[in-house]
Scaffold this motif. Structure first.
Motif, PDB file in Angstrom:
ATOM      1  N   PRO A  24       0.710  -1.236  -0.074  1.00  0.00           N
ATOM      2  CA  PRO A  24       0.017   0.113  -0.076  1.00  0.00           C
ATOM      3  C   PRO A  24       0.826   1.328  -0.067  1.00  0.00           C
ATOM      4  N   ARG A  25       0.330   2.201  -0.553  1.00  0.00           N
ATOM      5  CA  ARG A  25       1.110   3.371  -0.709  1.00  0.00           C
ATOM      6  C   ARG A  25       0.979   4.169   0.773  1.00  0.00           C
ATOM      7  N   GLY A  26       1.927   5.139   1.209  1.00  0.00           N
ATOM      8  CA  GLY A  26       1.893   5.678   2.499  1.00  0.00           C
ATOM      9  C   GLY A  26       0.848   6.896   2.338  1.00  0.00           C
ATOM     10  N   ALA A  27       1.103   7.964   3.159  1.00  0.00           N
ATOM     11  CA  ALA A  27       0.328   8.966   3.487  1.00  0.00           C
ATOM     12  C   ALA A  27       0.623  10.112   2.125  1.00  0.00           C
ATOM     13  N   PRO A  28      -0.456  10.482   1.518  1.00  0.00           N
ATOM     14  CA  PRO A  28      -0.041  11.021   0.336  1.00  0.00           C
ATOM     15  C   PRO A  28      -0.014  12.577   0.822  1.00  0.00           C
ATOM     16  N   VAL A  29       1.361  12.777   1.144  1.00  0.00           N
ATOM     17  CA  VAL A  29       1.495  14.399   1.593  1.00  0.00           C
ATOM     18  C   VAL A  29       1.018  15.531   0.828  1.00  0.00           C
ATOM     19  N   LYS A  30       1.161  15.556  -0.426  1.00  0.00           N
ATOM     20  CA  LYS A  30       0.740  16.521  -1.532  1.00  0.00           C
ATOM     21  C   LYS A  30      -0.772  16.813  -1.298  1.00  0.00           C
ATOM     22  N   GLU A  31      -1.481  15.582  -1.358  1.00  0.00           N
ATOM     23  CA  GLU A  31      -3.037  15.691  -1.385  1.00  0.00           C
ATOM     24  C   GLU A  31      -3.412  16.096  -0.188  1.00  0.00           C
ATOM     25  N   ILE A  32      -2.997  15.802   1.099  1.00  0.00           N
ATOM     26  CA  ILE A  32      -3.302  16.207   2.418  1.00  0.00           C
ATOM     27  C   ILE A  32      -3.012  17.676   2.647  1.00  0.00           C
ATOM     28  N   ALA A  33      -1.819  18.147   2.046  1.00  0.00           N
ATOM     29  CA  ALA A  33      -1.593  19.413   2.179  1.00  0.00           C
ATOM     30  C   ALA A  33      -2.626  20.369   1.239  1.00  0.00           C
ATOM     31  N   PHE A  34      -2.891  19.785   0.096  1.00  0.00           N
ATOM     32  CA  PHE A  34      -3.821  20.635  -0.665  1.00  0.00           C
ATOM     33  C   PHE A  34      -5.197  20.421  -0.171  1.00  0.00           C
ATOM     34  N   ALA A  35      -5.718  19.410   0.547  1.00  0.00           N
ATOM     35  CA  ALA A  35      -7.000  19.382   1.284  1.00  0.00           C
ATOM     36  C   ALA A  35      -6.929  20.398   2.395  1.00  0.00           C
ATOM     37  N   ALA A  36      -5.826  20.428   3.297  1.00  0.00           N
ATOM     38  CA  ALA A  36      -5.665  21.353   4.353  1.00  0.00           C
ATOM     39  C   ALA A  36      -5.728  22.920   3.839  1.00  0.00           C
ATOM     40  N   ALA A  37      -5.130  23.059   2.668  1.00  0.00           N
ATOM     41  CA  ALA A  37      -5.015  24.501   2.359  1.00  0.00           C
ATOM     42  C   ALA A  37      -6.599  25.114   1.657  1.00  0.00           C
ATOM     43  N   PRO A  77     -14.691  20.479  -0.262  1.00  0.00           N
ATOM     44  CA  PRO A  77     -13.987  19.455  -0.346  1.00  0.00           C
ATOM     45  C   PRO A  77     -12.776  19.267   0.529  1.00  0.00           C
ATOM     46  N   GLY A  78     -12.263  20.533   1.030  1.00  0.00           N
ATOM     47  CA  GLY A  78     -11.262  20.681   1.933  1.00  0.00           C
ATOM     48  C   GLY A  78     -11.516  19.994   3.246  1.00  0.00           C
ATOM     49  N   PHE A  79     -12.743  20.029   3.676  1.00  0.00           N
ATOM     50  CA  PHE A  79     -13.198  19.297   4.977  1.00  0.00           C
ATOM     51  C   PHE A  79     -13.131  17.776   4.621  1.00  0.00           C
ATOM     52  N   TYR A  80     -13.790  17.613   3.736  1.00  0.00           N
ATOM     53  CA  TYR A  80     -14.101  16.240   3.477  1.00  0.00           C
ATOM     54  C   TYR A  80     -12.941  15.350   3.261  1.00  0.00           C
ATOM     55  N   TYR A  81     -11.812  15.933   2.536  1.00  0.00           N
ATOM     56  CA  TYR A  81     -10.571  15.105   2.301  1.00  0.00           C
ATOM     57  C   TYR A  81      -9.645  15.216   3.650  1.00  0.00           C
ATOM     58  N   THR A  82      -9.687  16.383   4.315  1.00  0.00           N
ATOM     59  CA  THR A  82      -8.978  16.402   5.767  1.00  0.00           C
ATOM     60  C   THR A  82      -9.446  15.534   6.609  1.00  0.00           C
ATOM     61  N   ARG A  83     -10.916  15.266   6.693  1.00  0.00           N
ATOM     62  CA  ARG A  83     -11.405  14.161   7.647  1.00  0.00           C
ATOM     63  C   ARG A  83     -11.067  12.960   6.948  1.00  0.00           C
ATOM     64  N   ILE A  84     -11.125  12.751   6.003  1.00  0.00           N
ATOM     65  CA  ILE A  84     -10.585  11.142   5.290  1.00  0.00           C
ATOM     66  C   ILE A  84      -9.116  10.949   6.045  1.00  0.00           C
ATOM     67  N   ALA A  85      -8.316  11.717   5.706  1.00  0.00           N
ATOM     68  CA  ALA A  85      -6.804  11.692   6.026  1.00  0.00           C
ATOM     69  C   ALA A  85      -6.846  11.807   7.773  1.00  0.00           C
ATOM     70  N   TYR A  86      -7.442  12.325   8.140  1.00  0.00           N
ATOM     71  CA  TYR A  86      -7.218  12.358   9.611  1.00  0.00           C
ATOM     72  C   TYR A  86      -7.933  10.920  10.312  1.00  0.00           C
ATOM     73  N   TYR A  87      -8.927  10.423   9.794  1.00  0.00           N
ATOM     74  CA  TYR A  87      -9.390   9.307  10.286  1.00  0.00           C
ATOM     75  C   TYR A  87      -8.463   8.089  10.046  1.00  0.00           C
ATOM     76  N   ALA A  88      -7.956   8.180   8.738  1.00  0.00           N
ATOM     77  CA  ALA A  88      -7.162   7.190   8.062  1.00  0.00           C
ATOM     78  C   ALA A  88      -5.924   7.173   8.954  1.00  0.00           C
ATOM     79  N   TYR A  89      -5.222   8.309   9.261  1.00  0.00           N
ATOM     80  CA  TYR A  89      -4.186   8.531  10.284  1.00  0.00           C
ATOM     81  C   TYR A  89      -4.359   7.830  11.697  1.00  0.00           C
ATOM     82  N   LYS A  90      -5.616   8.085  12.254  1.00  0.00           N
ATOM     83  CA  LYS A  90      -5.952   7.546  13.269  1.00  0.00           C
ATOM     84  C   LYS A  90      -6.416   6.074  13.283  1.00  0.00           C
ATOM     85  N   GLY A  91      -6.271   5.498  12.126  1.00  0.00           N
ATOM     86  CA  GLY A  91      -6.887   4.122  12.052  1.00  0.00           C
ATOM     87  C   GLY A  91      -8.012   3.591  12.091  1.00  0.00           C
TER      88      GLY A  91
END
Length: 103
Positions: A24-37, A77-91
């Protein structure tokens, strides 16, 4: 036993959604930064639009409404994908970094 066409079956070996072959791929840093922005600028746009519409700063009320709408369009979309990234990080179950589309 029923006939199964293997051309249309999905197995773990055929699943390439997770990224590169071999794991599996790791955390997509560029995509998460874009969602947070998007999330940050969306909140900023909504707050600035409310301030502009209420106090008629920078023009008339229409400018404030425009900034509010632009902020909402960026916030969703920023909230949606940031939420997905947060929940994926928390497991949390059902969330993974593969749910975030690549840029």
């Amino acid at each position: 036993m029923a006939y199964v066409d293997h051309a249309f079956s999905i197995t773990d070996e055929d699943d390439l959604v997770g990224g590169a072959i071999g794991g599996p791929r790791g955390a997509p840093v560029k995509e998460i930064a874009f969602a947070a922005a998007l999330l940050a600028f969306g909140v900023l746009g909504v707050v600035a639009g409310l301030f502009m519409a209420a106090n008629q700063v920078g023009g008339d009320t229409a400018h404030g409404i425009f900034f509010m709408v632009l902020g909402i369009v960026m916030f969703i979309p920023g909230f949606y994908y940031t939420r997905i990234a947060y929940y994926a990080y928390k497991g949390y179950k059902g969330f993974s970094f593969s749910n975030i589309p690549p840029i």
